[in-house]
Design a protein around this motif. Structure first.
Motif, PDB file in Angstrom:
ATOM      1  N   PHE A 931       0.831  -1.197   0.000  1.00 37.87           N
ATOM      2  CA  PHE A 931       0.000   0.000   0.000  1.00 37.87           C
ATOM      3  C   PHE A 931       0.868   1.250   0.000  1.00 37.87           C
ATOM      4  N   LEU A 932       0.339   2.305  -0.631  1.00 32.21           N
ATOM      5  CA  LEU A 932       0.965   3.611  -0.600  1.00 32.21           C
ATOM      6  C   LEU A 932      -0.025   4.606  -0.017  1.00 32.21           C
ATOM      7  N   GLY A 949      -2.804  -0.059  -8.641  1.00 34.86           N
ATOM      8  CA  GLY A 949      -2.974   1.391  -8.684  1.00 34.86           C
ATOM      9  C   GLY A 949      -4.370   1.847  -8.321  1.00 34.86           C
ATOM     10  N   GLN A 950      -5.116   1.018  -7.591  1.00 30.46           N
ATOM     11  CA  GLN A 950      -6.487   1.383  -7.245  1.00 30.46           C
ATOM     12  C   GLN A 950      -6.516   2.282  -6.015  1.00 30.46           C
ATOM     13  N   ARG A 951      -7.341   3.306  -6.101  1.00 30.88           N
ATOM     14  CA  ARG A 951      -7.530   4.228  -4.973  1.00 30.88           C
ATOM     15  C   ARG A 951      -8.514   3.596  -4.004  1.00 30.88           C
ATOM     16  N   LEU A 952      -8.040   3.301  -2.773  1.00 30.01           N
ATOM     17  CA  LEU A 952      -8.854   2.560  -1.813  1.00 30.01           C
ATOM     18  C   LEU A 952      -9.680   3.475  -0.917  1.00 30.01           C
ATOM     19  N   SER A 970       2.347  -0.292  10.706  1.00 29.74           N
ATOM     20  CA  SER A 970       2.198  -1.686  10.285  1.00 29.74           C
ATOM     21  C   SER A 970       1.334  -1.658   9.025  1.00 29.74           C
ATOM     22  N   LYS A 971       0.972  -2.828   8.544  1.00 27.43           N
ATOM     23  CA  LYS A 971       0.231  -2.869   7.282  1.00 27.43           C
ATOM     24  C   LYS A 971      -1.088  -2.112   7.371  1.00 27.43           C
ATOM     25  N   THR A 987      -6.288   1.402   8.592  1.00 25.22           N
ATOM     26  CA  THR A 987      -6.506   1.532   7.147  1.00 25.22           C
ATOM     27  C   THR A 987      -7.388   0.431   6.589  1.00 25.22           C
ATOM     28  N   ALA A 988      -7.455  -0.709   7.267  1.00 27.69           N
ATOM     29  CA  ALA A 988      -8.320  -1.779   6.771  1.00 27.69           C
ATOM     30  C   ALA A 988      -9.783  -1.354   6.806  1.00 27.69           C
ATOM     31  N   LYS A 989     -10.152  -0.573   7.828  1.00 24.93           N
ATOM     32  CA  LYS A 989     -11.536  -0.122   7.984  1.00 24.93           C
ATOM     33  C   LYS A 989     -11.695   1.358   7.660  1.00 24.93           C
ATOM     34  N   ALA A 990     -10.590   2.011   7.336  1.00 26.46           N
ATOM     35  CA  ALA A 990     -10.609   3.465   7.106  1.00 26.46           C
ATOM     36  C   ALA A 990     -11.193   4.180   8.325  1.00 26.46           C
ATOM     37  N   ALA A 991     -10.861   3.657   9.512  1.00 25.97           N
ATOM     38  CA  ALA A 991     -11.420   4.194  10.756  1.00 25.97           C
ATOM     39  C   ALA A 991     -10.361   4.983  11.506  1.00 25.97           C
ATOM     40  N   LEU A 992     -10.760   6.133  12.009  1.00 25.83           N
ATOM     41  CA  LEU A 992      -9.870   6.964  12.814  1.00 25.83           C
ATOM     42  C   LEU A 992      -9.795   6.386  14.222  1.00 25.83           C
ATOM     43  N   LEU A 993      -8.586   6.047  14.676  1.00 24.81           N
ATOM     44  CA  LEU A 993      -8.407   5.431  15.987  1.00 24.81           C
ATOM     45  C   LEU A 993      -8.114   6.457  17.074  1.00 24.81           C
TER      46      LEU A 993
END
Length: 1462
Positions: A931-932, A949-952, A970-971, A987-993
């Motif tokens: 991931f970038l 190159g997909q925007r997640l 980490s990943k 980033t897996a859930k796009a959730a702010l921790l």
């Protein structure tokens, strides 16, 4: 008569002699005349008078005889007088000579004393390692046996001095000497006799007076510390060479903390630079020998030896005339160091392995023959031909060319306790031969089986002579101890009776060196490190009786350390209370006191308990854990005190971390002591500067400034000394900030980077400085400087050994972290370096700029570069697979393949282009490169999948600006930094921790090194760096939360986010008022509780002013054009006042009146208002004076007297205003200036006239005016209104004595004619106002001045100045002499250099430190200076022992220091 005796020139005779001769001649002539007269008489007459003539002749003879005797006597007396005079002259001359000689002796003595003082000062600053001297008392090595190692010694001597007289008696060198090389490196495996050779030449060179310094390294204490080598050498050079000493003294005066710097900087500042100065005088010898022995025994984690790399920077040109002799094993870091080109060509290599074997065998044979001859002489009955040749040859074979074997064997055979060399030799040969054929030799993995057999035989003999249980305890301690211990220290640690060690250790005399009976300071040491390695290695020590199990022995040592530390207590050294405010370095005779009260065994226990514990085998319910719990519950702070006293606070963090790591997998019954260790670690990080500087700050800083619900604070508060009480300001719990560092004098820091392991952080500032900080403590480890450059980017290499820095001039530098040396400089043509990156293997580096392409280069060949076309790059990154990622202001992120073929290609194209809607400011890649993440100018963070190159996801960041930095932990954990916050996402859930709000961020860096998710931020426009850890990653604090419990959590009163704008302590110190934008809060200082919150409309235009009534029962404050009042005792308003012009800021308010309250206010435009107040009644306007009546144009400062009658204005009036309105000005204005006529020349170039004017509110008239050249920035009255202070924009203070004016006004107010004060007649004598002028010690503007509580001193800024005695009124001076008790003495508090100080003016000659204030709670020194917005804010107020101020993070801090020192 005296013709033959007199000189030919009679006139040249002395006058006294001529006078006596003339007198004598006259008398003789008179007698001669009488005699001739008798002779001229006739015969008949002479016959008839014969008897009378006879008598007459007799008389003449007597007279002549008398004259002769008188003449002789006079001559004798004259001679004696002359002799006496000559003697007196001689005596006087001798006395003069004696005085001259005495004066010369005194001058010589003074010079010697001065030199001794200089050396003492140098020693105190450098802290040399005395134990590293070649002739130190416990040296186990001896010089070469006579007749041995001659060829090697010849090589060494010829290298230093080709004309050395000793060479005449030595054989040809074993290896030709290269005397033009500045360094000689002698290397060989362990036991080859390197240290013996070093000791021998050191003794020779010392005898020949060519030795400069020595450092014999060892694996214990400071002898293993590479930071001690060069500072010790510098000290020894200063002892031997006065010219060097003088130059070194100047260096140390300029930088007294240089001893703590990295070795390369020490070499530069302490040796190279003083040598350059000393060489300019031409008085140093042509060659000075330096000996560094056993360099491999120093602790150095660098891949290349730090010491050798440092020498490479300055050898040979900058170290002339030094010649450096180094010995070591051929360890890889040292070998790599000597392969550097800069040092390779200046070093002669001397490998002992290249010395012919027959020479080494001959030397060992000579050694044995010498020792056997001594034994034959010592022991009766040994045959002269002993030992037989066969045994002798067998022994030579067993030695295997190892001198350590020969030395140990000789001690074993000649053991004085056994006194049977023949039998000992037989036993040794039997065991050695067995080892060579079978037994140990066949099963051991040792490289030296015969040496191991010898060691085993020594132990077998020892078992027969001493109790093995005690011997094994001692051996285990000696083998595993981190420092060498004296017999007494060893007995204390092992709980042995005094004298036991000396009684039993002789059984091991073959492998242990024991100090003399009368030597209590020299430690015990093993004869060679190989013996310690032998007894702890089960593969080498196969006899279970002798094998020391490390984990078991470490546990036993840890237990004994805990038992030793039971004696710890508060103020263990019994430092007098009068000295407890001093820094450790300032306490008189502290080293002696520490040595007296903290024995060596206790110091060892404090330093190394955790190390032994971390290597021990422990059980959750075992005795070791029980002792650890007891230690944590009782002595944690006492332990920190000792570490401070012995200058080892830095080891506390690692010690506590290691102990916690041991506990982590255990199922503990109690969590409290684990929580205490965690909190103690946080405290050491947070308060490290204070703990390092002063042992008492363990109690005076750690406890009061720890969080409100800190378990450490709660647990240790009652048993600790009284200190300050912090009512508000400290956090309720530990924050995520671990360390906050304020770099004094530093410019803003814009570039930050963590080292890969997270232990260090690089900070680049806009003035060209790059600092390497310890991420655990904030200590500065290294300082680099690039003049005239703005550091815009920094980056650590993957190994952490190098740092790249990029500047605003487009210059990139490569720095060696270990030595601090600039290894290479790339001068690009770009305007500014915006980003830097390293490839994962450290082979490549990339550089991005604002106006050019990306530059890529190989570190191995930095001259060759490759250009990658992507302009205006803002961010660069190498992924874990070596791919280069660049983000640009063209709104794209591009991915580049950096394979080898790139270096051969003329054009390059990206493999991917990721497009965005905003400029790309930061880039990051996940650890697996899948991931970038791209941080944008808009504040968003965009997540991409690299494979396609997909925007997640698009993560919403901050609304207040661009992304400063982004990084993957980490990943699926991503962090980003913004101008006012840092954020953490899943980033897996796009959730702010998590979100951490941090105002004013200039730079951000992230690190997951060491397993912890850490961040660092630099504060805007300052040199402050905060290093923190995400709370989500602080799982260790579960122990703290469980130990404290929810019921013990105290909810702190939430403070408005914007923080207070003004604070003020009431005159009686009972209350503190804090004015905020929308409210005023009143705090009760006796309870620390908020007593009242009074809301009001938001203050939008001007800074508030706060004033108290004289009794402290009412408070008034301003809000834009309004004045609010509050009765603190009744808890009700006294009324609100709306000033006519709300656009003009109010400068001063006075709440006065004894029977009824009155308010007097003065504003920026010059108007003055007065109101009467009464409970439950609206305010009554008593008087208002417009700005025209005070002839003011604008006021810079203002003060109202305590009774409200007088107002002192500092104002600026423009010349055209005076000129145009001269005819309309009141007569009292003209009268006031009549005593000092004002002309156009009195105005500054902008046409401003600066005046100080005293106005009588009651009589509505000007009483006095004084012209000033510099704008006045602050004003204050004394409590009795008889004196006034003024501070100006240059840091000057003016004191005005208003007593005569005050008396005149008081006289007129009783009914006398007041015309004398208002008449314009020039014949009226006006009261004098004496002026006293002095400096505050700074040229900065003074935005606050005031009188101290006793009116004997002036407080200004963050300091104070005692007033001259003649400026203090008589009644105050008389009152001050009555104050004899310390508790009654007026006290002043101030902050300076991060410390809170206090001064009891009448009792203390010097200020006393109270406590260190953490950076987050430091007073805010960034004071606003715009007078049109209101008076400059001084975020500080103090009355008695109550101190209130506004901190840097805009929080209210209230301190009560009344208990301090009680």
């Amino acid at each position: 008569m005296f013709k033959d005796s007199l000189p030919a020139d009679y006139a040249s005779c002395p006058p006294a002699l001529k006078k006596r001769l003339d007198e004598f001649e006259r008398k003789v002539q008179s007698i001669s005349a009488d005699a001739k007269k008798l002779q001229s008489q006739g015969r008949i007459f002479r016959f008839l008078n014969a008897s009378e003539s006879a008598k007459r002749i007799e008389t003449l003879v007597k007279t002549l005889s008398e004259h002769i005797q008188v003449f002789i006597a006079q001559g004798t007396v004259a001679v004696e007088i002359a002799v006496d005079e000559v003697a007196a002259d001689v005596r006087q001359g001798l006395e003069t000579v004696s005085k001259d000689i005495k004066g010369l002796n005194e001058r010589l003595a003074n010079e010697r004393a001065s030199a001794e003082l200089d050396l003492l000062a140098i020693r105190n600053v450098l802290r040399p390692t005395v134990e590293a001297r070649f002739d130190y008392g416990d040296r186990a090595h001896i010089r070469c046996c006579e007749g041995t190692r001659l060829e090697v010694l010849a090589t060494i001597c010829a290298w230093l001095r080709p004309d050395d007289p000793r060479l005449a008696s030595l054989p040809n060198p074993a290896i030709p000497a290269l005397s033009d090389r500045a360094i000689l490196w002698l290397y060989a495996l362990a036991g080859a006799g390197k240290s013996t050779l070093a000791l021998t030449v050191a003794e020779w060179w010392d005898e020949d007076d060519v030795l400069g310094a020595t450092f014999f390294c060892a694996r214990d204490g400071d002898r293993s510390n590479i930071r001690c080598i060069f500072r010790t050498i510098a000290y020894q050079l200063a002892c031997r060479f006065p010219e060097f000493r003088e130059a070194l003294s100047k260096v140390l005066k300029g930088d007294p903390d240089i001893h703590s710097s990295v070795p390369s900087r020490q070499l530069q500042k302490l040796i190279a630079e003083p040598l350059e100065v000393a060489n300019s005088g031409g008085r140093l010898p042509g060659r000075i020998a330096i000996v560094i022995d056993a360099l491999d025994e120093c602790t150095d984690d660098e891949a290349v030896s730090t010491v050798i790399k440092s020498l490479a920077l300055y050898t040979p040109s900058k170290l002339v005339p030094l010649r450096i002799f180094i010995t070591s094993r051929p360890a890889e870091p040292i070998t790599r160091g000597f392969l550097q080109k800069a040092i390779l060509e200046n070093t002669q290599h001397l490998p002992l392995a290249q010395v012919p074997e027959h020479l080494t065998r001959r030397d060992i044979s000579t050694f044995f023959q010498s020792r056997f001859a001594e034994m034959r002489d010592c022991y009766f009955g040994i045959p002269s031909d002993w030992p037989p040749q066969q045994q002798f040859d067998n022994l030579l074979d067993l030695a295997e060319l190892l001198f350590i074997f020969a030395a140990t064997a000789a001690l074993f055979i000649g053991n004085a306790k056994i006194r049977d060399p023949e039998a000992q030799l037989t036993r040794l040969l039997e065991s050695g031969n067995a080892a060579a054929t079978s037994g140990v030799g066949s099963t051991s993995t040792s490289a030296f089986p015969r040496l191991d057999a010898l060691y085993e035989q020594v132990l077998v003999d020892a078992v027969e002579k001493a109790p093995w249980g005690i011997l094994k305890q001692i051996l285990g301690m000696l083998a595993l101890a981190e420092e060498r211990l004296t017999p007494a220290a060893l007995e204390s640690l092992l709980k042995l009776s005094p004298g036991v060690v000396r009684r039993v250790l002789p059984a091991l005399s073959a492998v242990v060196v024991i100090p003399a009976l009368d030597d209590e300071t020299t430690p015990i040491r093993l004869i060679h490190l190989s013996f310690a390695n032998f007894i702890v290695d089960s593969a080498r020590c196969t006899d279970e009786r002798f094998f020391v199990q490390p984990s078991v022995e470490h546990a036993a040592i840890a237990m004994r350390c805990f038992e030793m530390m039971r004696s710890l207590k508060v103020n263990i050294c019994d430092i007098d209370v009068k000295e407890q405010h001093l820094l450790n370095s300032e306490i008189p005779d502290l080293p002696r006191k520490v040595a007296e009260h903290v024995p060596a065994a206790l110091v060892y226990a404090c330093k190394y308990w955790s190390l032994h514990l971390s290597h021990a085998h422990v059980d959750a319910d075992g005795e070791v854990i029980q002792l650890l719990e007891e230690f944590c519950m009782r002595h944690l702070l006492h332990w920190l005190e000792v570490l401070s006293l012995v200058r080892c606070v830095h080891i506390a963090i690692e010690a506590l971390q290691a102990a916690y790591a041991l506990l982590k997998p255990l199922r503990l019954q109690s969590k409290v002591y684990a929580a205490l260790m965690i909190e103690c670690e946080r405290a050491v990080r947070a308060f490290y500067p204070a703990l390092s500087a002063s042992f008492m700050q363990v109690y005076h800083t750690v406890l009061p400034f720890s969080p409100l619900v800190s378990l450490l604070r709660k647990h240790y508060a009652e048993a600790s000394p009284a200190t300050v009480t912090v009512h508000t300001g400290v956090e309720p719990v530990w924050s995520t900030t671990l360390v906050s560092v304020t770099i004094v004098g530093s410019c803003p820091i814009r570039a930050l980077a963590f080292s890969p392991d997270g232990s260090r952080i690089a900070c680049g500032s806009i003035n060209g400085y790059i600092r390497i900080l310890d991420a655990h403590t904030g200590t500065e480890l290294q300082l680099h400087h690039t003049p005239l450059e703005w550091i815009s980017s920094v980056s650590f290499s993957p190994t952490g050994k190098e740092v790249l820095s990029g500047s605003s001039l487009g210059e990139v530098r490569l720095w060696d972290v270990a030595t601090g040396a600039c290894v290479h400089v790339w001068e690009t043509r770009s305007a500014s370096c915006t980003s830097l990156a390293w490839s994962p293997d450290g082979a490549y580096a990339a550089f991005g700029s604002e106006d050019g392409p990306i530059t890529l280069w190989r570190l191995a060949s930095p001259e060759k570069t490759v250009m990658i076309q992507h302009d205006d790059v803002q961010a660069l990154l190498f992924t874990s697979d070596g791919t280069l990622v660049s983000g640009s202001s063209d709104k794209t992120c591009k991915v580049w393949n950096t394979a080898d073929h790139l270096w051969e290609s003329t054009t390059t194209s990206p493999t991917q282009t990721l497009e965005h809607d905003s400029e790309v400011c930061a880039v990051a890649a996940s650890p697996d490169s899948s991931f970038l993440a791209c941080g944008l100018e808009s504040g968003q963070v965009v997540l991409w999948r690299r494979s396609d190159g997909q925007r997640l996801h698009t993560l919403q960041g901050a609304d207040d600006g661009k992304v400063l930095s982004v990084a993957f932990y980490s990943k699926f954990r991503l962090a980003a930094g913004f101008k006012s916050s840092v954020k953490l996402w899943d980033t897996a859930k796009a959730a702010l921790l998590q979100v951490l709000n941090i105002a004013g961020i200039d730079g951000v860096a992230f690190s997951s090194g060491g397993g912890h998710k850490m961040y660092a931020v630099s504060r805007e426009n300052s040199g402050t760096v905060d290093i923190g850890q995400w709370s989500a990653d602080m799982r260790r604090f579960k122990y703290v939360r469980r130990a404290i419990g929810k019921s013990n959590v105290v909810a702190a009163v939430e403070e408005p986010q914007e923080g207070p704008a003004k604070v003020s302590v009431s005159p009686n110190g009972h209350f503190v008022a804090a004015a905020y934008i929308r409210q005023l809060r009143v705090w009760d200082t006796s309870t620390g509780q908020c007593k009242a919150i009074i809301a009001h409309p938001p203050c939008k235009r001007h800074r508030p002013v706060v004033a108290w009534s004289p009794a402290g029962d009412a408070v008034a404050w301003t809000q834009d054009g309004s004045i609010y009042t509050w009765d603190v005792t009744r808890g009700e308003s006294l009324g609100n006042i709306l000033v006519q012009d709300q656009q003009v800021p109010i400068l001063a308010v006075s709440l006065t009146g004894r029977e009824s309250q009155e308010i007097v206010s003065a504003c920026y435009a010059g108007s003055i208002c007065r109101w009467g107040l009464a409970p439950r009644s609206p305010p009554r306007q008593l008087a208002i004076i417009g700005p025209w009546e005070t002839w003011g144009y604008c006021a810079d400062a203002c003060a109202v007297s305590s009774d409200g009658h007088w107002i002192l204005y500092a104002r600026r009036t423009i010349w055209t205003y005076v000129r145009m309105h001269r005819d309309f000005l009141p007569s009292d204005y003209l009268l006031a200036k009549a005593t000092r006529p004002i002309s156009y020349r009195d105005y500054d170039p902008e046409g401003w006239l600066v005046t100080l004017c005293l106005y009588d509110m009651t009589a509505r008239t000007a009483l006095w005016m004084e012209r000033h050249d510099i704008p006045i920035t602050s004003i204050a009255f004394s409590e009795d209104c008889t004196r006034a202070l003024a501070g100006n924009a240059r840091g000057e203070i003016f004191l005005y004595d208003l007593s005569q004016l005050h008396d005149s006004v008081r006289h007129t107010s009783t009914g006398s004619d007041t015309s004398s004060l208002t008449s314009s007649s020039s014949r009226v004598q006006r009261p004098a106002v004496p002026e006293y002028r002095f400096s505050s010690g700074s040229s900065a503007p003074l935005y606050h001045v005031s009188f101290s509580s006793d009116a004997q001193a002036v407080t200004h800024g963050w300091s104070y100045t005692c007033l001259p005695h003649d400026t203090v009124p008589d009644h105050l001076r008389k009152h001050s002499t009555l104050c004899v008790f310390p508790s009654e003495a007026p006290i002043h508090y101030f902050v300076k250099r991060q410390w809170l100080w206090r001064v009891r003016v009448e009792l203390d000659h010097h200020p006393q430190r109270v406590c260190w204030i953490p950076p987050t709670l430091q007073p805010d020194l960034q004071i606003s200076t715009r007078p049109e917005s209101g008076p400059p804010t001084r975020p500080w107020s103090a009355k008695g022992h109550i101190i209130a101020y506004i901190s840097k993070n805009r929080r209210l801090v209230i301190l009560d220091a009344s208990r301090f020192g009680s």
